[in-house]
Write an enzyme that holds these catalytic residues in place. Structure first.
Site, short mmCIF file in Angstrom:
data_model
loop_
_atom_site.label_atom_id
_atom_site.label_comp_id
_atom_site.label_asym_id
_atom_site.label_seq_id
_atom_site.Cartn_x
_atom_site.Cartn_y
_atom_site.Cartn_z
N TYR A 128 0.83 -1.21 0.00
CA TYR A 128 0.00 0.00 0.00
C TYR A 128 0.87 1.26 0.00
O TYR A 128 0.90 1.99 -0.97
CB TYR A 128 -0.92 0.00 1.23
CG TYR A 128 -2.24 -0.70 1.05
CD1 TYR A 128 -2.40 -1.73 0.13
CD2 TYR A 128 -3.35 -0.33 1.81
CE1 TYR A 128 -3.61 -2.38 -0.02
CE2 TYR A 128 -4.57 -0.97 1.66
CZ TYR A 128 -4.69 -1.99 0.75
OH TYR A 128 -5.90 -2.62 0.61
N GLU A 245 -10.33 -5.38 8.97
CA GLU A 245 -9.28 -5.25 9.97
C GLU A 245 -9.84 -4.93 11.34
O GLU A 245 -9.16 -5.06 12.33
CB GLU A 245 -8.34 -4.11 9.58
CG GLU A 245 -7.05 -4.53 8.94
CD GLU A 245 -6.11 -3.34 8.83
OE1 GLU A 245 -6.36 -2.48 7.99
OE2 GLU A 245 -5.14 -3.31 9.60
#
Lengths: 400, 374
Positions: A128, A245
């Site tokens: 990312y 998450e």
């Protein structure tokens, strides 16, 4: 309103506890209690042990190999996992890319990738952040240009945790720059780390360990079949990933375990000195963290209850990340304080598996306290820094 | 594990919310607070008619047989409404003490009229010197013949003491000033010879009093419970009171956060709403976080009490929490309202003052953190 778990839930917890107590690999438990660094092989062995019992992908839908547990069961399971001080599960496969693949991937992708994630046959890492794109992730510049039936990837990803162990990386890449909003034109691509042009360069972090890396892509040819979902929709998928998450992001159970262990440690005289329980300043700080943690535990339970009743998590869920990481860091500080002078010796080699614990400098894991404290300054930075989390709460909860 | 309200609880919750929304706006409250009684006797009668004064008492005692959860629901709304009627003093403190120590006859004599809204009461336990030490009681009660006691001493900051017709006075029948045992509780009429009551307003718009006891003679039937055995009941009552004011504080923190966020969206400076400034946004997120964490801890402590568990640590945890979080939210609400936040005119200031007062009651944050730091 009541606090008690149902009989079924308690039976579930007892069953899980029994298995952990009787079957969990003894050497792994010893390693963890002694603060020994867990190797790649041991990490995989541990995750496979969970998988063999069907307890690895606890949040996945049943059809893909998940547990079908209720939120309370998951909560109790994580509590038991922390109670035996089990290692963290490496999240990149099972918690991050897995849900994106089963939600947005093709049938071929599901078939190809999900079983190996479940069985920990393949180690994933996350591409990312970039050197120029941290909190402002949408500014990412790694390009993937279509050339026939391949994408050609060029760019650099950074802070890539355990990329040195990884077989595959999932990346957010720019497939188009001709867009109205920067969040558009970003795609979600799966890349085999063995592909020519991929190089991994270690970054040594503050405590001296090799945990994160820079990953460079130079004319890396990736089959177009490795694109997940639609081209240009990667940002949306990435956000879904962040929602997955949420479970356990606050690390409440592990923080409780660490507090309990610290309290037990504080009650023992070390090197013939008075126990730390006689230090009012220390005990007051410990008590304050305990209160904050208890509150967070119930904030998490309220979130789970909302999810279980089919509601979207309320504002209470948004604060889990930043409060949870602040608490983790406060506990780290207390461990350093508890070690006194013995926070100083920098002897990482004594946490190797073959180093005799009674030969260590310092008692127990005392000299691991400062490296852990230094390392976990990352907690308020990663996963969207705590300041970014507050921006999100401000915008989406307070409507500012 | 269940965070939902049952039907009766939902009805109670709704009825309190509705009453406050319809009949108790800020100006009305200010009027009650400024009146000679410091609250509205009419509103108090309505509380009794609605059954709210009967909530925590057993059915045998003439109550509704509810518990800590229901008290929490009421107090949270009273926080939002900034209610000045002496619910804490009458129902939680004095009523709680009577329910725990009184015999059947004493309960019918004092608890029944209290529940009916016909008797104003106060628990006169804290003394000028005792600060937060519950066992520090210098007031004495010496036996005078077989059927009477004589009480002497001083009680400080007695909540609702200026309105009370009946004072529940703690006094030593044995032991030294700091002993754990030896404290007894007496139901003393305000108009008894030797009782002096110096009434005053408190900073939060409520009232209290300094109470003097100069050789006050009371008959033996005004002794509540066994002589010397009131300590445990008092500790339990103060535990209940902490849960109650914590619920009130959570209600205040929640409404202060809501009002501050709203204000920041409408107040324009530098050509934009001040809520667009990140420096202020993050502070409001911190306020929200303080609210959510406090509410979570309140639910834990309250449900633990409802389950009949050991609430010692829970009570100190929540009081520490609302002491620190309440200060943060109160101060930030004032700060973000700018100059308006420090005017008498705006409700913000009065919420802040009530939060501050709650922080001082029944042990401040430091006191309770000390109790936890063992």
């Amino acid at each position: 309103m009541n606090l008690t778990f149902s009989e079924d839930e308690l039976r579930f917890r007892d069953d899980v506890r029994k298995v952990f107590d009787e079957e969990f690999p003894a050497d792994l438990r010893e390693f963890r209690d002694a603060g020994v660094t867990i190797s790649r092989d041991d990490q995989i062995r541990y995750q496979k042990w969970l998988h063999e019992r069907g307890w690895f992908a606890i949040n996945w839908p049943v059809e893909y190999g998940g547990t079908g547990w209720t939120p309370v069961q998951k909560y109790l399971f994580m509590q038991e996992l922390a109670r035996i001080n089990a290692p963290d599960i490496v999240p990149f496969g099972v918690s991050m890319v897995g849900p994106v693949i089963y939600t947005f991937g093709s049938d071929e992708q599901k078939e190809r990738f999900l079983p190996d994630i479940l069985a920990s046959n393949v180690w994933w890492c996350q591409g990312y952040s970039e050197p120029g794109s941290g909190s402002d992730l949408a500014s990412l510049k790694t390009r993937a240009d279509l050339d026939g039936d391949h994408y050609v990837v060029n760019g650099t990803k950074t802070w890539t945790t355990l990329a040195q162990f990884a077989d595959w990386i999932f990346c957010l890449v720019r497939t188009s720059s001709d867009v109205a909003r920067r969040q558009e034109g970003i795609s979600f691509l799966l890349i085999d780390m063995q592909t020519p042009g991929v190089t991994v360069k270690p970054i040594i972090t503050i405590e001296g360990e090799h945990e994160v890396n820079e990953v460079h892509f130079e004319d890396v040819r990736v089959p177009a079949a490795n694109l997940v979902g639609e081209e240009g929709e990667g940002w949306t998928y990435g956000k879904v990933l962040l929602q997955h998450e949420r479970t356990n992001i606050a690390a409440v159970h592990y923080s409780k375990f660490r507090i309990d262990r610290l309290r037990a440690q504080a009650e023992r005289p070390v090197r013939g000195a008075a126990p730390l329980t006689e230090d009012r300043n220390f005990m007051r700080k410990l008590a304050a963290v305990e209160v904050e943690l208890r509150a967070l535990e119930f904030t998490e339970l309220r979130t789970l209850a909302a999810v279980a009743s089919g509601k979207a998590p309320g504002p209470e869920s948004s604060i889990l990340k930043f409060v949870g990481t602040e608490i983790q860091q406060a506990i780290d500080e207390l461990y350093v304080e508890a070690a006194g002078y013995y926070a100083l010796p920098f002897v990482p080699e004594q946490y190797a598996p073959d180093f005799a614990v009674d030969e260590r400098i310092g008692e127990g894991n005392e000299t691991a306290s400062a490296p852990r404290y230094f390392n976990f300054r990352k907690a308020s930075i990663y996963g969207g820094s705590n300041e970014i989390q507050k921006n999100i709460v401000s915008k989406h909860v307070l409507g500012l | 594990m269940d965070f939902t309200l049952n039907d009766e609880q939902s009805m109670l919750d709704d009825s309190v919310a509705k009453f406050l929304a319809n009949d108790y706006d800020f100006d009305t409250r200010q009027g009650y607070a400024a009146s000679t009684t410091g609250f509205s006797p009419e509103v108090w009668r309505q509380f009794a008619e609605l059954g709210w004064t009967a909530v925590p008492f057993s059915e045998a005692d003439g109550g509704l047989g509810y518990g800590p959860v229901e008290t929490m629901l009421i107090m949270r709304h009273f926080g939002r409404g900034l209610v000045v009627e002496p619910y804490l003093a009458n129902v939680v403190l004095a009523g709680g003490a009577l329910a725990r120590t009184g015999d059947t006859e004493q309960k019918s004599r004092w608890l029944e009229p209290l529940i009916a809204g016909e008797l104003q009461t106060a628990l006169a336990h804290t003394e000028p010197q005792s600060r937060y030490r519950l066992t520090d009681v210098a007031t004495t009660a010496t036996q005078d013949g077989d059927d009477a006691y004589v009480l002497s001493g001083s009680k400080g900051v007695v909540l609702n003491g200026g309105n009370a017709e009946l004072l529940l006075v703690s006094a030593r029948t044995s032991g030294g000033q700091f002993d754990d045992t030896g404290v007894s509780l007496f139901a003393v009429p305000r108009d008894a010879d030797g009782v002096t009551v110096r009434r005053y307003a408190t900073v939060d718009g409520h009232t209290a009093a300094e109470v003097g006891l100069d050789a006050v003679r009371v008959s033996r039937d005004r002794l509540l419970g066994e002589p010397g055995a009131a300590g445990a009941a008092l500790a339990a009552v103060f535990g209940d009171a902490i849960l109650a004011v914590s619920a009130e504080a959570v209600g205040i923190m929640q409404i202060l956060t809501e009002k501050t966020v709203e204000y920041s969206k409408s107040r324009v400076q530098f050509g934009v709403p001040i809520g667009s400034f990140q420096a202020l946004q993050h502070r409001m997120v911190d306020m929200l976080t303080a609210c959510e964490q406090s509410y979570s801890l309140l639910l834990w402590a309250t449900m633990l009490a409802a389950d009949g568990g050991d609430t010692d640590r829970a009570v100190s945890s929540i009081k520490y929490q609302i002491g620190t979080a309440g200060k943060l939210v109160g101060q930030e609400a004032v700060q973000l309202h700018g100059g308006m936040g420090v005017t008498w005119e705006l409700d913000i200031a009065h919420y802040f003052k009530r939060l501050t007062a709650i922080g001082q009651l029944f042990g401040n944050a430091d006191h309770h953190l000390d109790r936890l730091a063992v």
